[in-house]
Design a protein around this motif. Structure first.
Motif, PDB file in Angstrom:
ATOM      1  N   LYS A  85      -6.464  -2.757  -7.661  1.00  0.00           N
ATOM      2  CA  LYS A  85      -5.444  -1.795  -7.243  1.00  0.00           C
ATOM      3  C   LYS A  85      -4.188  -2.529  -6.765  1.00  0.00           C
ATOM      4  CE  LYS A  85      -8.933   1.540  -5.685  1.00  0.00           C
ATOM      5  NZ  LYS A  85      -9.517   2.238  -4.526  1.00  0.00           N
ATOM      6  N   SER A  86      -4.387  -3.553  -5.951  1.00  0.00           N
ATOM      7  CA  SER A  86      -3.249  -4.327  -5.449  1.00  0.00           C
ATOM      8  C   SER A  86      -2.502  -5.016  -6.585  1.00  0.00           C
ATOM      9  CB  SER A  86      -3.731  -5.371  -4.432  1.00  0.00           C
ATOM     10  OG  SER A  86      -4.266  -4.749  -3.289  1.00  0.00           O
TER      11      SER A  86
ATOM     12  N   ASN B 256     -15.886  -3.282 -13.228  1.00  0.00           N
ATOM     13  CA  ASN B 256     -14.444  -3.439 -13.078  1.00  0.00           C
ATOM     14  C   ASN B 256     -13.775  -3.882 -14.363  1.00  0.00           C
ATOM     15  OD1 ASN B 256     -13.475  -2.866 -10.283  1.00  0.00           O
ATOM     16  ND2 ASN B 256     -15.106  -4.299  -9.744  1.00  0.00           N
TER      17      ASN B 256
ATOM     18  N   ALA C  86      -2.801   0.500  -1.241  1.00  0.00           N
ATOM     19  CA  ALA C  86      -3.921   1.089  -1.970  1.00  0.00           C
ATOM     20  C   ALA C  86      -4.666   2.074  -1.072  1.00  0.00           C
ATOM     21  CB  ALA C  86      -4.863   0.001  -2.475  1.00  0.00           C
ATOM     22  N   PHE C  87      -4.824   1.701   0.204  1.00  0.00           N
ATOM     23  CA  PHE C  87      -5.501   2.584   1.160  1.00  0.00           C
ATOM     24  C   PHE C  87      -4.670   3.837   1.425  1.00  0.00           C
ATOM     25  CE2 PHE C  87      -6.420   4.017   5.496  1.00  0.00           C
ATOM     26  CZ  PHE C  87      -7.797   4.205   5.413  1.00  0.00           C
TER      27      PHE C  87
ATOM     28  N   GLN D 175      -5.076  -1.264   6.983  1.00  0.00           N
ATOM     29  CA  GLN D 175      -5.878  -0.051   6.849  1.00  0.00           C
ATOM     30  C   GLN D 175      -6.255   0.540   8.206  1.00  0.00           C
ATOM     31  OE1 GLN D 175      -9.198  -0.500   4.217  1.00  0.00           O
ATOM     32  NE2 GLN D 175      -8.041  -1.638   2.708  1.00  0.00           N
TER      33      GLN D 175
ATOM     34  N   ASP E 219     -14.820  -4.840  -3.605  1.00  0.00           N
ATOM     35  CA  ASP E 219     -13.723  -5.748  -3.239  1.00  0.00           C
ATOM     36  C   ASP E 219     -12.858  -6.069  -4.460  1.00  0.00           C
ATOM     37  OD1 ASP E 219     -14.635  -5.768  -0.657  1.00  0.00           O
ATOM     38  OD2 ASP E 219     -15.625  -7.723  -0.793  1.00  0.00           O
TER      39      ASP E 219
ATOM     40  N   ASN F   4      -3.074  -4.233  -0.181  1.00  0.00           N
ATOM     41  CA  ASN F   4      -4.280  -3.456   0.121  1.00  0.00           C
ATOM     42  C   ASN F   4      -3.981  -2.227   0.981  1.00  0.00           C
ATOM     43  OD1 ASN F   4      -5.711  -5.287  -1.346  1.00  0.00           O
ATOM     44  ND2 ASN F   4      -6.864  -6.151   0.359  1.00  0.00           N
TER      45      ASN F   4
ATOM     46  N   ASP G 211      -5.906   7.920  -5.320  1.00  0.00           N
ATOM     47  CA  ASP G 211      -6.660   6.672  -5.351  1.00  0.00           C
ATOM     48  C   ASP G 211      -6.631   6.097  -6.763  1.00  0.00           C
ATOM     49  OD1 ASP G 211      -8.248   4.595  -4.591  1.00  0.00           O
ATOM     50  OD2 ASP G 211     -10.072   5.778  -4.299  1.00  0.00           O
TER      51      ASP G 211
ATOM     52  N   ASN H  85     -12.469  -4.169  -7.075  1.00  0.00           N
ATOM     53  CA  ASN H  85     -11.718  -2.969  -7.420  1.00  0.00           C
ATOM     54  C   ASN H  85     -10.492  -2.807  -6.535  1.00  0.00           C
ATOM     55  OD1 ASN H  85     -11.632   0.426  -7.129  1.00  0.00           O
ATOM     56  ND2 ASN H  85     -11.773  -0.440  -9.177  1.00  0.00           N
ATOM     57  N   THR H  86     -10.634  -3.114  -5.253  1.00  0.00           N
ATOM     58  CA  THR H  86      -9.485  -3.073  -4.339  1.00  0.00           C
ATOM     59  C   THR H  86      -8.423  -4.074  -4.768  1.00  0.00           C
ATOM     60  OG1 THR H  86     -10.880  -2.383  -2.489  1.00  0.00           O
ATOM     61  CG2 THR H  86      -8.747  -3.342  -1.944  1.00  0.00           C
TER      62      THR H  86
ATOM     63  N   ARG I 137      -5.029   6.224  -1.348  1.00  0.00           N
ATOM     64  CA  ARG I 137      -6.315   6.915  -1.272  1.00  0.00           C
ATOM     65  C   ARG I 137      -6.253   8.033  -0.234  1.00  0.00           C
ATOM     66  NH1 ARG I 137     -11.527   3.476   0.264  1.00  0.00           N
ATOM     67  NH2 ARG I 137     -11.094   4.212   2.374  1.00  0.00           N
TER      68      ARG I 137
END
Length: 461
Positions: A86-87, A122, A326-327, A375, A80, A323, A335, A82-83, A330
């Motif tokens: 990314k955001s 992270n 980010a998806f 997502q 979570d 998010n 990613d 890490n996601t 990927r």
């Protein structure tokens, strides 16, 4: 395509900087981009992430003592976080006034790969990202020294297993093959002896450190030089090699301008890179100011970041949660913080497989129709037309005029070229009697926009 729009995309991720480039000129715009200050702050999303080797050992003990349920909870929290990272990074790319720094950070992040999937910490991945950000326009040699001594790289490339009498060659090999001079410019003996020089370089509290019991202090021969060499001396030796400047120069040209740069250009800019002692800023200044005057539009396939962030910017969409982006990245095999392998994203034609192209069209359909994405929708194409999908405001900027003037406006900032038949197709959508003041004028121009972004020409810059 308008040259300022083209270079706004190449030096960033959208058309936002086109006017600034036009007003100030490319050289002054670059100077302003180089002067963007380095933000040392640590985002709050990392508050619970272990920040030192001691913290990591304590977390491991907690997982071991707590059993499978606690371990799963810790793993989920890491994913979570890490996601969220990314955001956080996507937001910087979208909101920075001069996004060239973040585009350069993305380049170096893909050059010195160290993924969360393997590093598992992270904060170490964030440190790796910050080392790059602080030195993105600095000196290539010094950046290499710092990045190789990051906890993330040492762990990712298994140097934690590299000890005297039990040598692991991974970091030694990738230091040469992927970080500096490339295949064919070193020997296996250089790799083996380099591994001895790196033996004992292990994770530390804030950065990698040599652990004396694991070090190999026997003299080695490295690129013809004999002595007891450690990482800093090894990097200095590598950077003295004749082939040194061309590997990174080629990758920079590929990242920004050409999917297939000519050897003549690689040699020309590589020789200059060596002449300025591997300072990154003057190299970029020379490349961008000289290439700006050339007609090079259409020489590079947009990567997923350039594609998606340009669409969002054009449609003036306010993103509350990155998010879904980010998806999408990927899905597109880009990613963030998680490249598929140590070589990083391939780029070029790999960005336009049939599956990738379909996903791009799905995204463009949803964005132009004002759908709030998540997502689940991106993952299941059957939900693309769901009536339950939330709506959001979409606003396309265009200056009033007749149909040909409006077509020209959009073409200049979206397409690297327009063929005669394509122009006729545009004029069949926005007809000669188009009324710029009609109630449905915005919808008509949006239909034209939607047609343009479906064309193969939109995939290129």
């Amino acid at each position: 395509m308008n040259r300022n729009s083209l270079w706004s995309l190449r030096l960033g991720f959208s058309n936002k900087q086109a006017l600034a480039i036009e007003k100030s000129g490319i050289k002054q715009f670059l100077e302003q981009s180089f002067q963007v200050p380095f933000d040392k702050s640590i985002p709050s999303l990392l508050d619970s992430s272990p920040k030192s080797y001691t913290d990591l050992r304590e977390l491991r003990k907690k997982a071991k003592d707590g059993g499978p349920e606690v371990l799963r909870e810790i793993q989920k929290e890491g994913i979570d976080t890490n996601t969220a990272m990314k955001s956080w990074w996507i937001n910087k790319m979208m909101t920075d006034e001069f996004p060239l720094k973040e585009k350069m950070v993305c380049f170096w992040q893909n050059h010195y790969v160290a993924t969360y999937q393997k590093v598992k910490v992270n904060y170490w991945v964030f440190q790796h990202n910050q080392i790059i950000r602080e030195n993105a326009f600095g000196n290539f040699r010094e950046l290499t020294k710092q990045i190789v001594q990051s906890n993330a790289v040492v762990r990712y490339l298994d140097n934690t297993d590299n000890k005297k009498g039990k040598i692991n060659e991974n970091l030694s090999r990738e230091l040469l093959e992927l970080f500096t001079i490339g295949i064919g410019n070193y020997t296996e003996e250089d790799v083996q002896n380099g591994a001895k020089g790196l033996a004992g370089l292990n994770v530390g509290e804030q950065k990698a450190v040599y652990r004396k019991p694991e070090m190999d202090n026997d003299p080695i021969t490295y690129f013809g030089q004999k002595g007891v060499f450690k990482i800093d001396e090894m990097v200095d030796i590598i950077f003295k090699q004749k082939s040194m400047p061309y590997f990174a120069t080629r990758k920079i040209l590929k990242w920004f301008i050409y999917d297939e740069p000519s050897e003549k250009l690689v040699t020309y800019y590589g020789d200059y890179f060596r002449s300025v002692d591997f300072e990154i800023k003057p190299l970029l200044m020379k490349i961008f100011t000289e290439e700006f005057d050339k007609n090079t539009a259409g020489s590079k396939i947009k990567n997923p970041l350039e594609y998606s962030l340009q669409l969002i910017s054009e449609l003036n969409i306010e993103i509350k949660n990155n998010n879904f982006l980010a998806f999408f990245l990927r899905q597109q095999n880009m990613d963030l913080f998680n490249q598929p392998n140590v070589k990083g994203w391939d780029g070029g034609r790999s960005w336009l497989t049939s599956q990738v192209y379909l996903q791009r069209n799905n995204l463009s359909y949803m964005l132009t129709n004002g759908k709030v994405l998540n997502q689940k929708i991106l993952k299941d194409n059957s939900k693309m037309d769901s009536s339950k999908t939330k709506e959001q405001q979409v606003r396309l900027d265009w200056n009033k005029g007749n149909n040909k003037q409006i077509i020209s406006q959009l073409s200049d900032r979206l397409l690297f070229q327009v063929e005669e038949n394509t122009q006729k197709d545009f004029e069949s959508i926005l007809k000669y009697d188009f009324d710029e003041n009609a109630k449905n004028a915005d919808q008509a121009v949006l239909r034209l926009f939607n047609t343009m972004i479906k064309l193969p020409e939109f995939q290129l810059i």
